[in-house]
Design an enzyme around this catalytic site. Sequence first.
Site, PDB file in Angstrom:
ATOM      1  N   ASP A 278       0.839  -1.204   0.000  1.00 22.94           N
ATOM      2  CA  ASP A 278       0.000   0.000   0.000  1.00 22.94           C
ATOM      3  C   ASP A 278       0.870   1.248   0.000  1.00 22.94           C
ATOM      4  O   ASP A 278       0.512   2.290   0.535  1.00 22.94           O
ATOM      5  CB  ASP A 278      -0.913  -0.012   1.232  1.00 22.94           C
ATOM      6  CG  ASP A 278      -2.024   1.022   1.119  1.00 22.94           C
ATOM      7  OD1 ASP A 278      -2.593   1.416   2.166  1.00 22.94           O
ATOM      8  OD2 ASP A 278      -2.313   1.452  -0.016  1.00 22.94           O
TER       9      ASP A 278
ATOM     10  N   ASP B 299      -3.165  -2.980  -2.622  1.00 26.34           N
ATOM     11  CA  ASP B 299      -4.210  -1.960  -2.654  1.00 26.34           C
ATOM     12  C   ASP B 299      -4.038  -1.097  -3.908  1.00 26.34           C
ATOM     13  O   ASP B 299      -2.953  -1.024  -4.482  1.00 26.34           O
ATOM     14  CB  ASP B 299      -4.120  -1.069  -1.403  1.00 26.34           C
ATOM     15  CG  ASP B 299      -5.333  -0.132  -1.286  1.00 26.34           C
ATOM     16  OD1 ASP B 299      -5.194   0.932  -0.664  1.00 26.34           O
ATOM     17  OD2 ASP B 299      -6.410  -0.464  -1.825  1.00 26.34           O
ATOM     18  N   ASN B 300      -5.110  -0.454  -4.345  1.00 25.60           N
ATOM     19  CA  ASN B 300      -5.074   0.587  -5.387  1.00 25.60           C
ATOM     20  C   ASN B 300      -4.676   0.114  -6.772  1.00 25.60           C
ATOM     21  O   ASN B 300      -4.059   0.870  -7.536  1.00 25.60           O
ATOM     22  CB  ASN B 300      -4.122   1.719  -4.973  1.00 25.60           C
ATOM     23  CG  ASN B 300      -4.398   2.242  -3.600  1.00 25.60           C
ATOM     24  OD1 ASN B 300      -3.552   2.140  -2.715  1.00 25.60           O
ATOM     25  ND2 ASN B 300      -5.585   2.792  -3.385  1.00 25.60           N
TER      26      ASN B 300
ATOM     27  N   GLU C  93     -11.253   4.308  -1.301  1.00 20.05           N
ATOM     28  CA  GLU C  93     -11.725   4.575   0.074  1.00 20.05           C
ATOM     29  C   GLU C  93     -12.614   5.824   0.137  1.00 20.05           C
ATOM     30  O   GLU C  93     -12.285   6.864  -0.388  1.00 20.05           O
ATOM     31  CB  GLU C  93     -10.537   4.710   1.041  1.00 20.05           C
ATOM     32  CG  GLU C  93      -9.420   5.606   0.577  1.00 20.05           C
ATOM     33  CD  GLU C  93      -8.321   4.857  -0.152  1.00 20.05           C
ATOM     34  OE1 GLU C  93      -8.607   3.818  -0.762  1.00 20.05           O
ATOM     35  OE2 GLU C  93      -7.176   5.324  -0.126  1.00 20.05           O
TER      36      GLU C  93
ATOM     37  N   LYS D 119       2.958   3.460  -5.659  1.00 21.43           N
ATOM     38  CA  LYS D 119       2.374   2.499  -6.599  1.00 21.43           C
ATOM     39  C   LYS D 119       3.406   2.008  -7.610  1.00 21.43           C
ATOM     40  O   LYS D 119       3.335   0.880  -8.071  1.00 21.43           O
ATOM     41  CB  LYS D 119       1.157   3.111  -7.293  1.00 21.43           C
ATOM     42  CG  LYS D 119       0.121   3.669  -6.302  1.00 21.43           C
ATOM     43  CD  LYS D 119      -0.159   2.733  -5.130  1.00 21.43           C
ATOM     44  CE  LYS D 119      -0.768   3.462  -3.949  1.00 21.43           C
ATOM     45  NZ  LYS D 119      -0.738   2.656  -2.697  1.00 21.43           N
TER      46      LYS D 119
HETATM   47  N1  LIG Z   1       7.999   1.888   2.899  1.00 23.26           N
HETATM   48  C1  LIG Z   1       7.824   2.704   1.866  1.00 23.26           C
HETATM   49  N2  LIG Z   1       8.594   2.592   0.781  1.00 23.26           N
HETATM   50  C2  LIG Z   1       8.381   3.439  -0.253  1.00 23.26           C
HETATM   51  N3  LIG Z   1       7.461   4.428  -0.261  1.00 23.26           N
HETATM   52  C3  LIG Z   1       6.710   4.554   0.823  1.00 23.26           C
HETATM   53  C4  LIG Z   1       6.833   3.709   1.910  1.00 23.26           C
HETATM   54  N4  LIG Z   1       5.953   4.101   2.852  1.00 23.26           N
HETATM   55  C5  LIG Z   1       5.278   5.133   2.332  1.00 23.26           C
HETATM   56  N5  LIG Z   1       5.746   5.429   1.142  1.00 23.26           N
HETATM   57  C6  LIG Z   1       5.348   6.552   0.356  1.00 23.26           C
HETATM   58  C7  LIG Z   1       3.986   6.290  -0.243  1.00 23.26           C
HETATM   59  C8  LIG Z   1       2.953   6.923   0.575  1.00 23.26           C
HETATM   60  C9  LIG Z   1       1.573   6.914  -0.052  1.00 23.26           C
HETATM   61  C10 LIG Z   1       1.204   5.623  -0.790  1.00 23.26           C
HETATM   62  N6  LIG Z   1      -0.239   5.533  -1.039  1.00 23.26           N
HETATM   63  C11 LIG Z   1      -0.816   6.250  -2.009  1.00 23.26           C
HETATM   64  O1  LIG Z   1      -0.165   7.006  -2.707  1.00 23.26           O
HETATM   65  C12 LIG Z   1      -2.302   6.169  -2.150  1.00 23.26           C
HETATM   66  C13 LIG Z   1      -2.947   7.165  -2.900  1.00 23.26           C
HETATM   67  C14 LIG Z   1      -4.338   7.138  -3.044  1.00 23.26           C
HETATM   68  C15 LIG Z   1      -5.012   8.198  -3.830  1.00 23.26           C
HETATM   69  C16 LIG Z   1      -6.079   7.874  -4.685  1.00 23.26           C
HETATM   70  C17 LIG Z   1      -6.724   8.871  -5.419  1.00 23.26           C
HETATM   71  C18 LIG Z   1      -6.308  10.185  -5.294  1.00 23.26           C
HETATM   72  F1  LIG Z   1      -6.939  11.160  -6.009  1.00 23.26           F
HETATM   73  C19 LIG Z   1      -5.245  10.522  -4.462  1.00 23.26           C
HETATM   74  C20 LIG Z   1      -4.607   9.525  -3.737  1.00 23.26           C
HETATM   75  C21 LIG Z   1      -5.113   6.125  -2.446  1.00 23.26           C
HETATM   76  C22 LIG Z   1      -4.462   5.136  -1.711  1.00 23.26           C
HETATM   77  O2  LIG Z   1      -5.164   4.127  -1.122  1.00 23.26           O
HETATM   78  C23 LIG Z   1      -3.067   5.136  -1.564  1.00 23.26           C
HETATM   79  O3  LIG Z   1      -2.495   4.121  -0.857  1.00 23.26           O
HETATM   80 MG   LIG Z   2      -3.906   2.540  -0.556  1.00 20.41          MG
END
Ligand SMILES: Nc1ncnc2c1ncn2CCCCCNC(=O)c1cc(-c2ccc(F)cc2)cc(O)c1O
Ligand SMILES: [Mg+2]
Length: 214
Positions: A141, A169-170, A199, A144
Amino acid sequence: TRSTRPQRMLKAVQKNAIRGNPESVISAIDYFCKHSEWAMNVGDEKGCILDSVVTEVDPSTVLELGTYCGYSTVRIARLLSPGTKFITVEFNPASAEVARKIIAYAGLQDKVTLVEGASGDLIPQIKKLYGITTFDFIFLDHWKDRYLPDIKLFEEYGLLRKGSVLLADNVICPGTPEYLEYVRNSPRYESRYYPSHLEYTKVEDGLEKSLFLG
Ligand SMILES: Nc1ncnc2c1ncn2CCCCCNC(=O)c1cc(-c2ccc(F)cc2)cc(O)c1O
Ligand SMILES: [Mg+2]
């Protein structure tokens, strides 16, 4: 200075949830996201699918990539048998800080190891650092465009076993096209799509469950 959305979410949990009661923490976050501010938690609809997969797998070792505020961490941890090893990885220190507090408010801090860092840096070190051989269940999650490179890292570092289950997810919104193509065409996985919605919205999204065949 102005608070962040995760900080406002934490305030809503502290105000509306009962300490030590994971269900009330989940409900408080969902209420906040439906009535105050949208946030990118997996949410209640996809969360129920997540619950059913975790319950079916009943894993002894769990990895979550992308903790955010800890909503899915609480959903997963509340279902785990005692002694399960659960590692969750969060890149953003501010999110990790809020997640620690939300996980603790739910009373689940002893079941979860929250690690700060980027998935690509951490995956190669997990065996050494945490004494894990393979993961029974992985929830993706995070960024992406990291889903595909990271599943390849799982294979490269021998972190999957015959029967390991990955849940992503997503896969529709924001979308993970390369990951989907890979797991759906690779002979090493058996994949199934669970249709749902982004969500707290009516926008189409869903979860992809992939069984590693060895
Ligand atoms: N351990 C690691 N390693 C690398 N990156 C890492 C990390 N830990 C964090 N991150 C950095 C990612 C943080 C956010 C990831 N999730 C998403 O970007 C996300 C975006 C939407 C979304 C949908 C429609 C929209 F209009 C806007 C946003 C919905 C979701 O359910 C999402 O999970
Ligand atoms: Mg998500």
